[in-house]
Design a protein around this motif. Structure first.
Motif, short mmCIF file in Angstrom:
data_model
loop_
_atom_site.label_atom_id
_atom_site.label_comp_id
_atom_site.label_asym_id
_atom_site.label_seq_id
_atom_site.Cartn_x
_atom_site.Cartn_y
_atom_site.Cartn_z
N ILE A 276 0.87 -1.18 0.00
CA ILE A 276 0.00 0.00 0.00
C ILE A 276 0.91 1.23 0.00
O ILE A 276 1.74 1.39 0.89
N ILE B 285 -6.62 -4.58 2.55
CA ILE B 285 -5.93 -5.72 3.17
C ILE B 285 -6.77 -6.99 3.11
O ILE B 285 -6.27 -8.05 2.73
N ASP C 213 4.36 -0.99 3.55
CA ASP C 213 4.03 0.40 3.26
C ASP C 213 5.31 1.22 3.29
O ASP C 213 5.88 1.46 4.37
N CYS D 295 -7.96 1.15 4.62
CA CYS D 295 -6.88 0.15 4.55
C CYS D 295 -7.42 -1.25 4.78
O CYS D 295 -6.92 -2.22 4.18
N TYR E 294 3.17 -6.88 9.10
CA TYR E 294 3.38 -5.57 8.50
C TYR E 294 4.86 -5.24 8.43
O TYR E 294 5.70 -5.82 9.13
N SER F 69 -1.68 1.65 7.87
CA SER F 69 -1.67 0.36 7.19
C SER F 69 -1.12 -0.74 8.10
O SER F 69 -1.65 -1.86 8.12
#
Length: 326
Positions: free
Chosen positions: A65, A239, A251, A235, A270, A259
């Motif tokens: 993202i 996702i 990100d 977001c 993440y 995010s």
């Protein structure tokens, strides 16, 4: 950071106290750490995007993202981004986007955010690297409007993949619950909708126009002082649709961490890069708060609700979750 601002009693904009900083900094990494420990999962990197990308492995992200600086003059906590000619902005995007795309898995997906002024440059740059499948336009209702032009109430998200024949997409995970205004019945029974004590609703598949997003504001616990913060609900749609459970969301312009926080709330891993130390601290605190608060405004019971339509109201704004951690 605590900045001396006098805020209303019900203002839940996230702040970071001086006492919290030493603990939060333990979960923020420098790009140099990648030369010692190659781990990237569930980490925030405080550094320059190109410097950090060069130290990261290729093809590690299930979903990327990107919410880069738009072609507008904007102050990001002391780092100023100045508007430029369209051709120069496209060259700026070309300077980092190919490196970002190399981090995407062969069956991964990428979403690139922009507004009307920079969206054409983003499209051209993205087409050089990936296959574009769609453009999402979402309604960004905030501000009073302009006096000499139409109010800018929309933003774009370009959706692209490496392999248009092999990519992850779960449409069932992003259904929307809409109010039924004119209910249709067949043989006296609801057709394609549900009759409940809280009203009549229909589950629908989403289109590429989103009119159910609320921009974070002062009474929402997810709100920060970042000037261009994206909503967790937005977001969450990206996702859930394009990252498998326990997959990794990357990100490269992490900002205040939306995010990453949303990925954690939804059972994904993440990784993010952010130049501003203060924004990294916002991200680190929000990630800690997410250990005990998994709510996402506008998303519950496995579906996305229309704006202001949940029968129990906006439950997440009724909770005081922003206080000090330590």
């Amino acid at each position: 950071m605590e900045d001396g601002k006098i805020r209303a009693e019900r203002n839940r904009t996230l702040t970071v106290s001086q006492d919290e900083i030493p603990v939060l900094e333990k979960s923020i990494y420098s790009p140099a750490s990648l030369g010692i420990d190659s781990s990237i999962e569930d980490r925030i990197f405080n550094g320059d995007i190109l410097e950090t990308l060069k130290l990261m492995p290729d093809e590690f992200a299930d979903l990327i993202i990107i919410d880069p600086p738009y072609n507008l003059s904007k102050n990001f906590n002391g780092t100023k981004f100045n508007a430029m000619k369209d051709s120069d902005y496209e060259s700026y995007v070309d300077s980092w986007l190919p490196e970002v795309c190399r981090k995407l898995k062969p069956n991964g997906s990428l979403y690139l955010c922009g507004d009307w002024k920079c969206t054409s440059a983003l499209q051209r740059s993205l087409e050089k690297n990936l296959t574009i499948l769609n453009r999402i336009t979402w309604q960004r209702e905030k501000g009073r409007g302009a006096k000499s032009n139409w109010k800018n109430g929309m933003e774009d998200i370009w959706y692209a993949v490496k392999d248009p024949k092999n990519y992850y997409f779960d449409i069932e995970a992003v259904k929307q619950k809409r109010k039924v205004i004119a209910p249709y019945r067949e043989n006296g029974k609801p057709k394609d909708w549900q009759e409940t004590g809280d009203g009549n609703f229909r589950l629908t598949y989403p289109s590429n126009f989103w009119d159910d997003i609320s921009i974070p504001f002062w009474s929402m616990p997810e709100n920060t002082d970042h000037p261009t913060q994206k909503p967790e609900k937005l977001c969450a749609k990206l996702i859930l649709a394009s990252c498998p459970n326990e997959g990794l969301v990357f990100d490269p312009f992490l900002g205040s961490g939306t995010s990453a926080v949303t990925a954690k709330k939804l059972g994904r891993h993440y990784c993010g890069i952010e130049l501003s130390r203060e924004y990294c601290l916002y991200s680190a605190k929000r990630l800690l708060l997410a250990d005990n608060d998994k709510e996402i405004q506008g998303y519950s019971d496995g579906v996305f609700w229309e704006r202001n339509s949940h029968p129990q109201g906006n439950r997440s704004t009724d909770k005081q979750t922003q206080g000090e951690l330590f």
